[in-house]
Design an enzyme around this catalytic site. Structure first.
Site, PDB file in Angstrom:
ATOM      1  CD  GLU A 145      33.699  37.596  31.590  1.00  0.00           C
ATOM      2  OE1 GLU A 145      33.229  36.625  32.202  1.00  0.00           O
ATOM      3  OE2 GLU A 145      33.630  38.751  31.993  1.00  0.00           O
ATOM      4  N   GLY A 285      38.797  31.663  38.479  1.00  0.00           N
ATOM      5  CA  GLY A 285      38.131  30.822  39.473  1.00  0.00           C
ATOM      6  C   GLY A 285      36.986  30.044  38.862  1.00  0.00           C
ATOM      7  CD  GLU A 288      29.950  35.368  34.150  1.00  0.00           C
ATOM      8  OE1 GLU A 288      30.957  34.835  34.652  1.00  0.00           O
ATOM      9  OE2 GLU A 288      29.922  36.540  33.761  1.00  0.00           O
ATOM     10  CG  ASN A 289      30.524  29.676  30.302  1.00  0.00           C
ATOM     11  OD1 ASN A 289      31.053  30.647  29.801  1.00  0.00           O
ATOM     12  ND2 ASN A 289      31.200  28.760  30.981  1.00  0.00           N
ATOM     13  CG  HIS A 321      30.704  35.629  41.700  1.00  0.00           C
ATOM     14  ND1 HIS A 321      30.896  36.923  42.113  1.00  0.00           N
ATOM     15  CD2 HIS A 321      31.058  35.598  40.391  1.00  0.00           C
ATOM     16  CE1 HIS A 321      31.345  37.646  41.099  1.00  0.00           C
ATOM     17  NE2 HIS A 321      31.465  36.864  40.039  1.00  0.00           N
ATOM     18  CD  GLU A 322      31.409  32.559  38.450  1.00  0.00           C
ATOM     19  OE1 GLU A 322      30.849  33.224  37.565  1.00  0.00           O
ATOM     20  OE2 GLU A 322      32.493  32.898  38.978  1.00  0.00           O
ATOM     21  CD  GLU A 344      32.483  39.627  36.985  1.00  0.00           C
ATOM     22  OE1 GLU A 344      32.279  39.200  38.134  1.00  0.00           O
ATOM     23  OE2 GLU A 344      32.404  38.886  35.963  1.00  0.00           O
TER      24      GLU A 344
HETATM   25  N1  BES Z   1      33.154  36.310  34.795  1.00  0.00           N
HETATM   26  C1  BES Z   1      34.143  35.901  35.738  1.00  0.00           C
HETATM   27  C2  BES Z   1      35.146  34.960  35.164  1.00  0.00           C
HETATM   28  C3  BES Z   1      36.170  35.595  34.289  1.00  0.00           C
HETATM   29  C4  BES Z   1      37.038  36.481  34.801  1.00  0.00           C
HETATM   30  C5  BES Z   1      36.295  35.292  32.983  1.00  0.00           C
HETATM   31  C6  BES Z   1      37.999  37.062  33.994  1.00  0.00           C
HETATM   32  C7  BES Z   1      37.235  35.873  32.171  1.00  0.00           C
HETATM   33  C8  BES Z   1      38.108  36.745  32.677  1.00  0.00           C
HETATM   34  C9  BES Z   1      33.527  35.220  36.933  1.00  0.00           C
HETATM   35  O1  BES Z   1      32.211  35.549  37.180  1.00  0.00           O
HETATM   36  C10 BES Z   1      34.301  35.664  38.107  1.00  0.00           C
HETATM   37  O2  BES Z   1      34.222  36.815  38.434  1.00  0.00           O
HETATM   38  N2  BES Z   1      35.048  34.781  38.729  1.00  0.00           N
HETATM   39  C11 BES Z   1      35.917  35.102  39.821  1.00  0.00           C
HETATM   40  C12 BES Z   1      35.431  34.519  41.110  1.00  0.00           C
HETATM   41  C13 BES Z   1      34.402  35.352  41.784  1.00  0.00           C
HETATM   42  C14 BES Z   1      33.886  34.687  43.024  1.00  0.00           C
HETATM   43  C15 BES Z   1      34.874  36.733  42.127  1.00  0.00           C
HETATM   44  C16 BES Z   1      37.252  34.491  39.466  1.00  0.00           C
HETATM   45  O3  BES Z   1      37.306  33.714  38.530  1.00  0.00           O
HETATM   46  O4  BES Z   1      38.231  34.838  40.118  1.00  0.00           O
HETATM   47 ZN    ZN Z   2      31.907  37.358  38.148  1.00  0.00          ZN
END
Ligand code: BES
Ligand code: ZN
Length: 893
Positions: A145, A285, A288-289, A321-322, A344
């Site tokens: 992603e 962080g 979610e693959n 979250h994931e 999101e």
């Molecule tokens: N889908 C995102 C990870 C992501 C973010 C991939 C940006 C590529 C680019 C994941 O679900 C996510 O939102 N992660 C957050 C943490 C969450 C608890 C808000 C993150 O990685 O900060």
């Molecule tokens: Zn997310």
């Protein structure tokens, strides 16, 4: 049809550079240009011959014409990024009718249904961007992603192309004993020369951004979960052997999340296997693959000796979250990246509600509002402001923002507040039912909520289109039937948006009586007009309006309350958030007025006294638990105060003065520390020795550190003794880190001693050494810039690991004293970081731009220095798309 007449696709074909090969700005992609992809890819088969320095990827795509698409051409455009095709075959035979168009591969296909096979070669070890397939700590892993899959193989790398994946991977068993992918493992075996292989199949169609592959030397913490329909799911948390002992909390969090999503949203897991892998080099962080989440180690590993209470909560929240994305993101994904908040924003709301249920509603709500105000409000008031559903971008990575995430969650929370939890559940059930298996839009979501709840959300949809934090001016008069309250709302101009329409704003309100102490009943009112008056029932003769209780709406409330009213609300309101808010208001009013030189000595003294009294009632109120008390004892952050200082002046003349804000805030802490010395000492004595796992232990630890921080301002010597003792006696990271934080701001020999002790104790533990960097970069010490410069030379510092870079420099950029140093040296340091990091990891580099982008709201000397640094970055050659976009937006505004 040739390339020039191909309909605009949402990826935006790069404009051709002109004859003189002038570099062109990266193209702008627009939401209004969305068109479906002309081909379907029902099945994808991938073969990986894995090696750290060379991986060969063979990809076989079943493609057929998309009947829903009018496009009548013969071209199949497959996105690439830094790839070249070693071979292309169609229907089993070598095929030559293809060409590169910029980074993309365009194949001209004769018919309407084909099998396309493409071979690419990639070098994971050379991948410092950490997008696509890369090496981390000896293992191979992926991050796809938003647009990382195109760095692995040529593919329609957009979220509305859903395909089922069958993956075979092979590689040396000694390097990669564990081979993981999405879905279920269907076969495995031995190959030649010490290699082995595995075949995985994911039955659920998914977009390429949810693809994941991991190969490495890993061990698992394993468990099972039985779903609501009695299906047994195998759960694994994969880590390096030395980390296994710190995975229990992650596993417990996963089980709780799975149960909660069944109970609260009726969502059941849909595969027999759920894998989580922790990696130490990760831009974000966690990810979610499908069936194979990849996590930053920071959000997996936790034990009391190395993780704070806040770290434990963060692990729980991110795991949740994931996991929740499996429905809000994977089963229903996004049509295009403009719809990012669909997954999101909704998933953040879901993880917030989960954490409220796990940790207590009031404290969690206060924490979430604090984050919103510290990160999202400034974004919404600055040059990078955008609606939760953006209209355009150059680089989508730049739009994973507090606006899309946190404001996005607030917008859905408002719908829930208006509908009530039960009707909201009807709405989400309808949404999941209606769009399961689809790539949906924000509009689909709102329509489903409307249909499922019976709410009317026509005007409410403006929350998706209009950027900027609405301001609501409140005035009141005592009428014959009650309190007549007049609301005037405005939505400030933001880049590209002026003259906005009135928002539909739900507010929970109550009218209390200051004289009798009677508390009024709560009701939900809904604002829809630029100006309107609503009459509210009285609870007694001296009405005090309690408004936006629970922070129903993400708006700024402006009103002129008497200090006595705020003190009354802070001490007596039955809504815990409203108590917190009243206290924050008191502090903001005082600090902004003092920092703007609007107070004479008497006014300044009166303000401090009012706050001291309010703090006394918090400290001595036996009805509060320590967790809430600790929360209430936190003064508004300096970043939030900048916004308040620049923002309360509608003429736009007053600018934030970081130096003055810092000075006044420290003075207020000192006044509270001096004025309540006795009370604070006695509270400290009460909580100092509560055991780690006592039910009130967490709250006690929070209170302890708040007290030490107040004393650091009022009586530094006393604070140094207190903090050193706390450090030496600590049997957990929360106490240790809290004590060290206080010591870091003091000029005392204990500071260096404890910092050294901490380093020696945790040398080699990357996550804890990150804390060691952060504590020093965030410190209130006057020499913080020199200290950060020295830390950048420390043997443990590296620009290659995002956690380490952030631990030093993100912390520093959030340290107002250091970052806003009057001579501009803090700005220069961050600009240098951006320039040095951009060629290595553009996504991470671009995230350092926004602190410099605040220049318009800051007093003129600093503003000039900040702008000059932005211009210096803009003038550099070869900037990434990521950094280019953020810097140019920050300058244009
Ligand atoms: N889908 C995102 C990870 C992501 C973010 C991939 C940006 C590529 C680019 C994941 O679900 C996510 O939102 N992660 C957050 C943490 C969450 C608890 C808000 C993150 O990685 O900060
Ligand atoms: Zn997310």
């Amino acid at each position: 049809m040739d390339i020039a007449t191909t309909p605009t696709n949402p990826e935006g074909n790069p404009e051709l550079a002109d004859a003189a090969h002038m570099p062109t700005d990266p193209p702008v992609i627009r939401r209004e240009d969305y068109a479906p992809f002309p081909w379907l890819v029902p099945e994808t088969a991938l073969d990986f011959k894995l090696g750290a320095d060379k991986t060969v990827v063979t990809s076989r795509l079943m493609v057929r014409r998309n009947p829903a698409c009018e496009y009548a051409g013969t071209e199949l455009r497959l996105n690439g990024d830094g790839l070249s095709a070693a071979s292309v075959s169609v229907d089993g035979a070598p095929f030559s009718d293809h060409a590169m168009d910029g980074p993309d591969l365009v194949i001209t296909l004769p018919g309407s249904s084909h099998e396309v096979e493409i071979v690419t070669e990639i070098n994971p070890s050379a991948n410092t961007q950490l997008m696509g397939l890369y090496a981390s700590n000896g293992m191979l892993c992926t991050q796809c992603e938003a647009e990382g899959f195109r760095r692995i193989t040529f593919f329609p790398d957009r979220p509305d192309v859903l395909s089922t994946y069958r993956v075979r991977m092979s590689g040396p068993r000694s390097d990669f004993p564990i081979l993981l992918c999405n879905g279920n493992q269907e076969a495995s075996g031995e190959g030649e020369d010490g290699t082995h292989w595995a075949e995985w199949h994911d039955p659920w169609p998914k977009p390429s951004y949810l693809f994941a592959l991991v190969a490495g030397d890993l061990v698992a913490n394993s468990a099972t979960f039985t779903t609501m329909n009695g299906r047994e799911v195998e759960l694994n948390v994969w880590v390096r052997e030395e980390d296994l002992a710190r995975t229990d909390h992650a596993m417990e969090s996963l089980k709780k999340s799975m149960k909660w999503d069944e109970d609260t949203f009726g969502r059941e897991y849909d595969l027999d296997l759920y894998n989580i892998v922790a990696v130490s080099d990760f831009n974000m962080g966690a990810m979610e693959n499908k069936g194979l989440n990849v996590f930053n180690t920071k959000y997996v590993l936790a034990d009391p000796d190395t993780a704070t209470d806040a770290d434990f909560d963060a692990v729980e929240g991110v795991i949740a979250h994931e996991y929740f994305h499996n429905w809000s993101g994977n089963r229903i994904t996004c049509r295009d990246w403009f719809q990012l908040s669909l997954k999101e924003g909704f998933t953040v709301l879901r993880d917030q509600l989960f954490s409220q249920d796990m940790q207590g509603e009031a404290v969690k709500r206060i924490e979430d509002v604090r984050i919103l105000r510290a990160a999202q409000f400034p974004e919404d008031a600055g040059p990078l402001a955008h609606p939760i559903r953006p209209d355009s971008y150059r680089e989508i990575s730049n739009f994973y923002t507090a606006t899309v995430y946190n404001k996005g969650a607030e917008v859905i929370r408002m719908m829930r507040s208006m509908a009530g939890p039960d009707a909201f559940r009807e709405g989400t059930d309808l949404y999941f039912d209606r769009h399961d298996g689809e790539a949906a839009t924000c509009e689909d979501f709102v329509t489903a909520i409307e249909d499922g709840t019976g709410l009317e959300l026509a005007q409410f949809r403006r929350w998706y289109r209009q950027a900027g934090t609405p301001r609501v001016q409140v005035s009141q008069t005592l009428g014959s039937d009650g309190l007549d309250v007049t609301f005037k709302q405005t939505v400030p101009d933001t880049p590209g948006q002026t003259d906005k329409g009135a928002m539909h704003i739900p507010l929970r309100v109550a009218v209390h009586c200051r004289e009798t102490g009677a508390l009024g009943n709560e009701q939900l009112i809904e604002l829809r007009h630029d100006e309107q008056t609503i009459t509210l029932p009285l609870a007694g003769p001296v009405p005090v309006l309690s408004i936006n209780r629970g922070f129903t709406a993400p708006v700024v409330i402006e009103r002129d309350l008497e200090t006595e009213d705020l003190v009354f609300l802070a001490a007596k309101d039955d809504d815990p958030f409203a108590r917190y808010e009243a206290l924050q208001d008191l502090a903001v009013r005082h600090l902004v007025a003092a920092a703007s030189f609007e107070l004479d000595e008497a006014g300044r003294a009166a303000g401090k006294l009012a706050l001291r009294d309010a703090f006394r009632s918090i400290i001595t109120d036996d009805s509060l638990d320590h967790s809430m008390r600790g929360e209430l004892m936190m003064l508004p952050s300096e970043t939030y105060l900048f916004e308040a200082m620049a923002g309360t002046d509608s003429a736009g003349i007053r600018k934030a003065d970081p130096g003055q804000i810092h000075k006044e805030r420290e003075q207020l802490k000192a006044a509270i520390g001096v004025g309540l010395k006795r009370e604070l000492e006695s509270l400290y004595a009460q909580v100092a020795d509560i055991a780690y796992d006592d039910p009130i232990g967490r709250g006690a630890r929070k209170v302890k550190t708040q007290i030490a921080a107040l004393f650091a301002a009022s009586d530094p010597e006393r604070a140094a003794i207190m903090a050193s003792r706390q450090y030496d006696a600590a049997d957990n990271m929360t106490d240790r880190q809290g004590a060290l934080m206080v010591l870091c701001g003091l000029q005392s020999p204990s500071r260096e001693e404890r910092l050294q002790a901490f380093y020696d104790r945790y040398k080699g533990n990357a996550l804890v050494i990150d804390k060691w960097f952060t504590l020093q970069a965030l410190s209130l010490h006057p020499d913080v810039i020199d200290q950060v410069r020295a830390l950048a030379q420390h043997p443990d510092f590296t620009m290659k690991n995002p956690n380490r870079v952030r631990s030093l420099y993100m912390a520093f950029a959030g340290n107002p004293q250091g970052f806003h140093a009057k001579d501009g040296s803090g700005y220069k340091m961050i600009a240098d970081v951006i320039l040095a990091l951009d060629p290595i990891n553009p996504q991470t580099a671009a995230r350092f731009v926004s602190p410099l982008g605040r220049w318009r709201r800051i007093e003129s000397v600093r503003a000039g220095l900040m702008k000059a640094e932005l211009e210096r970055i803009a003038g550099a050659d070869g900037l990434s798309r990521d950094t280019f976009e953020q810097v140019s937006r920050s300058l244009d505004g």
